[in-house]
Design a protein around this motif. Structure first.
Motif, PDB file in Angstrom:
ATOM      1  N   ASP A   1       0.745  -1.167  -0.125  1.00  0.00           N
ATOM      2  CA  ASP A   1      -0.077   0.010   0.065  1.00  0.00           C
ATOM      3  C   ASP A   1       0.864   1.299   0.022  1.00  0.00           C
ATOM      4  O   ASP A   1       0.151   2.446   0.005  1.00  0.00           O
ATOM      5  CB  ASP A   1      -0.904  -0.147   1.314  1.00  0.00           C
ATOM      6  CG  ASP A   1      -1.863  -1.041   1.249  1.00  0.00           C
ATOM      7  OD1 ASP A   1      -2.058  -1.667   0.207  1.00  0.00           O
ATOM      8  OD2 ASP A   1      -2.464  -1.489   2.303  1.00  0.00           O
ATOM      9  N   LYS A   2       2.080   1.011   0.052  1.00  0.00           N
ATOM     10  CA  LYS A   2       3.007   2.164   0.036  1.00  0.00           C
ATOM     11  C   LYS A   2       2.601   3.026  -1.190  1.00  0.00           C
ATOM     12  O   LYS A   2       2.820   2.310  -2.306  1.00  0.00           O
ATOM     13  CB  LYS A   2       4.502   1.861   0.031  1.00  0.00           C
ATOM     14  CG  LYS A   2       4.731   1.280   1.472  1.00  0.00           C
ATOM     15  CD  LYS A   2       6.429   1.254   1.533  1.00  0.00           C
ATOM     16  CE  LYS A   2       6.825   0.541   3.127  1.00  0.00           C
ATOM     17  NZ  LYS A   2       8.227   0.535   3.019  1.00  0.00           N
ATOM     18  N   PRO A   3       2.745   4.382  -1.057  1.00  0.00           N
ATOM     19  CA  PRO A   3       2.495   5.272  -2.283  1.00  0.00           C
ATOM     20  C   PRO A   3       3.705   5.418  -3.128  1.00  0.00           C
ATOM     21  O   PRO A   3       4.883   5.213  -2.523  1.00  0.00           O
ATOM     22  CB  PRO A   3       2.130   6.486  -1.798  1.00  0.00           C
ATOM     23  CG  PRO A   3       2.772   6.462  -0.163  1.00  0.00           C
ATOM     24  CD  PRO A   3       2.672   5.284   0.151  1.00  0.00           C
ATOM     25  N   PRO A   4       3.687   5.551  -4.316  1.00  0.00           N
ATOM     26  CA  PRO A   4       4.834   5.811  -5.018  1.00  0.00           C
ATOM     27  C   PRO A   4       5.852   7.018  -4.727  1.00  0.00           C
ATOM     28  O   PRO A   4       5.209   7.964  -4.306  1.00  0.00           O
ATOM     29  CB  PRO A   4       4.424   6.091  -6.534  1.00  0.00           C
ATOM     30  CG  PRO A   4       3.083   6.570  -6.517  1.00  0.00           C
ATOM     31  CD  PRO A   4       2.507   5.953  -5.140  1.00  0.00           C
ATOM     32  N   LYS A   5       7.051   6.507  -4.595  1.00  0.00           N
ATOM     33  CA  LYS A   5       8.162   7.846  -4.277  1.00  0.00           C
ATOM     34  C   LYS A   5       7.920   8.885  -5.359  1.00  0.00           C
ATOM     35  O   LYS A   5       8.246   8.825  -6.566  1.00  0.00           O
ATOM     36  CB  LYS A   5       9.350   7.251  -4.121  1.00  0.00           C
ATOM     37  CG  LYS A   5       9.445   6.409  -2.912  1.00  0.00           C
ATOM     38  CD  LYS A   5      10.967   6.057  -2.478  1.00  0.00           C
ATOM     39  CE  LYS A   5      10.862   5.121  -1.306  1.00  0.00           C
ATOM     40  NZ  LYS A   5      12.329   4.675  -1.073  1.00  0.00           N
TER      41      LYS A   5
ATOM     42  N   ARG B   1       3.882  23.870   1.695  1.00  0.00           N
ATOM     43  CA  ARG B   1       3.225  22.892   1.125  1.00  0.00           C
ATOM     44  C   ARG B   1       3.282  21.491   1.516  1.00  0.00           C
ATOM     45  O   ARG B   1       4.364  20.988   1.795  1.00  0.00           O
ATOM     46  CB  ARG B   1       3.471  22.670  -0.404  1.00  0.00           C
ATOM     47  CG  ARG B   1       3.370  24.514  -0.999  1.00  0.00           C
ATOM     48  CD  ARG B   1       3.672  24.549  -2.587  1.00  0.00           C
ATOM     49  NE  ARG B   1       5.009  24.234  -2.896  1.00  0.00           N
ATOM     50  CZ  ARG B   1       5.775  25.435  -3.017  1.00  0.00           C
ATOM     51  NH1 ARG B   1       5.295  26.634  -2.977  1.00  0.00           N
ATOM     52  NH2 ARG B   1       7.140  25.288  -3.421  1.00  0.00           N
ATOM     53  N   PHE B   2       2.242  20.638   1.762  1.00  0.00           N
ATOM     54  CA  PHE B   2       1.984  19.383   2.142  1.00  0.00           C
ATOM     55  C   PHE B   2       1.213  18.663   1.146  1.00  0.00           C
ATOM     56  O   PHE B   2      -0.172  19.054   0.827  1.00  0.00           O
ATOM     57  CB  PHE B   2       1.394  19.437   3.522  1.00  0.00           C
ATOM     58  CG  PHE B   2       2.013  20.254   4.422  1.00  0.00           C
ATOM     59  CD1 PHE B   2       3.058  19.673   5.357  1.00  0.00           C
ATOM     60  CD2 PHE B   2       1.762  21.617   4.725  1.00  0.00           C
ATOM     61  CE1 PHE B   2       3.668  20.568   6.488  1.00  0.00           C
ATOM     62  CE2 PHE B   2       2.233  22.267   5.930  1.00  0.00           C
ATOM     63  CZ  PHE B   2       3.104  21.632   6.609  1.00  0.00           C
ATOM     64  N   TYR B   3       1.716  17.717   0.486  1.00  0.00           N
ATOM     65  CA  TYR B   3       1.180  17.049  -0.789  1.00  0.00           C
ATOM     66  C   TYR B   3       0.655  15.767  -0.052  1.00  0.00           C
ATOM     67  O   TYR B   3       1.034  15.027   0.698  1.00  0.00           O
ATOM     68  CB  TYR B   3       2.107  16.694  -1.595  1.00  0.00           C
ATOM     69  CG  TYR B   3       2.711  17.847  -2.539  1.00  0.00           C
ATOM     70  CD1 TYR B   3       1.992  18.462  -3.705  1.00  0.00           C
ATOM     71  CD2 TYR B   3       3.738  18.737  -1.986  1.00  0.00           C
ATOM     72  CE1 TYR B   3       2.620  19.450  -4.315  1.00  0.00           C
ATOM     73  CE2 TYR B   3       4.253  19.814  -2.692  1.00  0.00           C
ATOM     74  CZ  TYR B   3       3.707  20.267  -3.716  1.00  0.00           C
ATOM     75  OH  TYR B   3       4.183  21.416  -4.373  1.00  0.00           O
ATOM     76  N   THR B   4      -0.422  15.442  -0.643  1.00  0.00           N
ATOM     77  CA  THR B   4      -1.344  14.231  -0.373  1.00  0.00           C
ATOM     78  C   THR B   4      -0.743  13.201  -1.288  1.00  0.00           C
ATOM     79  O   THR B   4      -0.139  13.382  -2.332  1.00  0.00           O
ATOM     80  CB  THR B   4      -2.761  14.268  -0.849  1.00  0.00           C
ATOM     81  OG1 THR B   4      -2.949  14.609  -1.869  1.00  0.00           O
ATOM     82  CG2 THR B   4      -3.411  15.327   0.305  1.00  0.00           C
ATOM     83  N   CYS B   5      -0.987  11.809  -1.011  1.00  0.00           N
ATOM     84  CA  CYS B   5      -0.526  10.654  -1.733  1.00  0.00           C
ATOM     85  C   CYS B   5      -1.661  10.211  -2.868  1.00  0.00           C
ATOM     86  O   CYS B   5      -1.385   9.138  -3.448  1.00  0.00           O
ATOM     87  CB  CYS B   5      -0.465   9.492  -0.947  1.00  0.00           C
ATOM     88  SG  CYS B   5      -1.535   8.928   0.129  1.00  0.00           S
ATOM     89  N   GLU B   6      -2.601  10.699  -2.885  1.00  0.00           N
ATOM     90  CA  GLU B   6      -3.382  10.300  -3.806  1.00  0.00           C
ATOM     91  C   GLU B   6      -3.355  10.902  -5.321  1.00  0.00           C
ATOM     92  O   GLU B   6      -2.642  11.843  -5.576  1.00  0.00           O
ATOM     93  CB  GLU B   6      -4.997  10.816  -3.374  1.00  0.00           C
ATOM     94  CG  GLU B   6      -5.163  12.382  -2.978  1.00  0.00           C
ATOM     95  CD  GLU B   6      -6.404  12.955  -2.586  1.00  0.00           C
ATOM     96  OE1 GLU B   6      -7.182  12.186  -2.360  1.00  0.00           O
ATOM     97  OE2 GLU B   6      -6.686  14.167  -2.487  1.00  0.00           O
TER      98      GLU B   6
END
Length: 467
Positions: free
Chosen positions: A69-73, A113-118
């Motif tokens: 489930d890890k999001p792509p780097k 800025r804080f980015y989501t993983c979606e």
């Protein structure tokens, strides 16, 4: 400038939009910001917020995820991952607020800025147009700020009443209310609304206003036993973290510092919400700040104070309203740029028109007419004629010394003729200067006397040879 209620609404906004959202990657900072970098990188973390006075603390909490489930780097992401939570304390300055938008709609002045993983990604950003705001990674609440007026009311009241001997309370009450050491969360519009409701002159000595509340503090200590009995019976009292209004007894300055900000908080999104930018409810709530009919002057710190009635004995000497001063300055600026130039242009036009009218009516002075006609004749005449006219003008110029009469001029010319050797005066040589058609005196041309002078020279030479 955002004050205590606005920062608390900002923390509620962050908790609402970030509820259940997973963020990933590194925290980015804009290139133009002078605040420090936030050294936090994690594959998955959550963001929450709390407020205290004029500060907001963002807590970045890493969460555990399965390998599948890890999001792509992201490109350029750091290999080192943060495993411990990090607190980022943010101060909003003059124009700071939070926004939560899609990545392609990132605000122009998003400095943190804080980015989501979606996919597509969204961004929680701290927006600050004027860049007066700041943040501190791994930060804590500033120690020189007092207890929060909204959520630490009892501590706030105790901190003020127990430090009245401080020289800070020698200043006017309106200026002391901006001191975050004692009134953490109070700003410009809150102090105006609180003092207006109590009808307190803003430039009254702060100690004189607050010393009257000491007696009330002693009465509260006497009722401490009653509070213990109520606690034993199971009744819950008001705690520091409870945002309930303190309505017991007559309101005083310190109690209104607690209840008035909570009124703004209870308005929620209909109040001071920068996301919707709808301030109609907030403006309707205001009773003094920027309200028509109220007076305003600048305090000793240069901040505008809105009030009504007597300003108080410690008011600055310049009691002119800053709003009226600004308008007056603008009018003066417009006057110097437009009206003054128009006046100058009008003066030049009127001068030209007066000259033309005088020329048409023949009302010019003789001297001016002579000069104008002489210049025109010189420019239009041939070159030889121009030289003669220039010579005439030089001859007729006024001498620096005493002016000679016409008789003395004639006598001097006659004596000159007699002194000429070998020459005889003839009737053809007039002893008086000729007068031209223009009525101007001029000397006779020397062409008539040149042959006689040559003859005299020749005679002298012949006499010498014969001798």
């Amino acid at each position: 400038m955002p004050e205590g209620p606005e920062l608390h609404l900002a923390s509620l906004f962050v908790n609402r939009v970030c509820n259940g959202v997973v963020f990933t990657g590194a925290v980015e900072k804009s290139e133009v910001s002078k605040s420090p970098d936030v050294p936090f990188t994690c594959d998955a973390y959550r963001v929450s917020a709390t407020s205290r006075g004029k500060e907001v603390r963002l807590t970045l909490t890493p969460i555990k995820t399965n390998s599948d489930d890890k999001p792509p780097k992201r490109a350029g992401a750091k290999a080192e991952q943060n495993q411990e939570p990090m607190d980022v304390v943010i101060r909003f300055g003059m124009s700071g607020f939070f926004r939560f938008t899609p990545e392609n709609e990132l605000p122009k002045h998003a400095h943190l800025r804080f980015y989501t993983c979606e996919e597509p990604r969204r961004v929680l950003s701290f927006v600050d147009t004027r860049r007066f705001g700041s943040w501190q990674p791994n930060g804590t609440w500033q120690p020189d700020r007092g207890p929060c007026i909204m959520f630490e009311y009892e501590s706030f009241r105790e901190n003020v009443l127990s430090n009245l001997a401080d020289k800070a309370f020698d200043r006017p009450i309106c200026e002391v209310m901006l001191n975050q050491k004692y009134f953490s969360g109070i700003g410009n519009y809150l102090r105006a609304e609180i003092l207006y409701r109590l009808n307190i002159p803003p430039f009254t000595k702060a100690r004189n206003v607050l010393e009257a509340l000491k007696s009330q503090k002693e009465d509260d200590e006497k009722t401490a036993v009653k509070g213990e009995l109520e606690a034993r019976s199971g009744k819950k009292g008001v705690t520091d973290s409870a945002p309930d209004l303190q309505t017991d007894g007559d309101p005083d300055l310190l109690s209104l510092c607690h209840t008035v900000p909570l009124e703004v908080v209870k308005m929620g999104g209909k109040g001071y919400d920068p996301e919707k930018a709808d301030y109609s409810a907030f403006k309707a709530w205001l009773q003094c700040y920027y309200v028509d009919g109220m007076q305003s002057i600048r305090d000793h710190n240069g901040r505008t104070m809105w009030f009504t009635g007597d300003p108080g004995p410690l008011a600055p000497k310049v009691t002119k309203s800053p709003k009226a001063k600004k308008r007056l300055k603008k009018e003066d600026h417009d006057y110097t740029d437009t009206k003054k130039g128009a006046k100058k242009k009008h003066t030049e036009t009127s001068t030209k028109e007066s000259k033309v009218s005088k020329a048409a009516n023949g009302t010019k002075t003789p001297t001016v007419q002579k000069r104008v006609s002489r210049r025109r004749s010189i420019t239009k005449a041939p070159k030889s004629t121009q030289e003669e006219q220039v010579n005439h003008s030089k001859e007729n110029a006024k001498p620096k010394g005493r002016r000679k009469s016409s008789t003395s001029v004639a006598q001097s010319q006659a004596s000159r003729a007699k002194r000429t050797r070998g020459s005889k005066s003839t009737p053809e040589e007039p002893s008086t200067p000729q007068i031209n058609n223009t009525g101007m005196r001029r000397r006779k041309s020397s062409s008539a006397t040149e042959p006689q002078r040559r003859g005299c020279r020749a005679t002298r030479g012949s006499v010498r040879q014969s001798t």
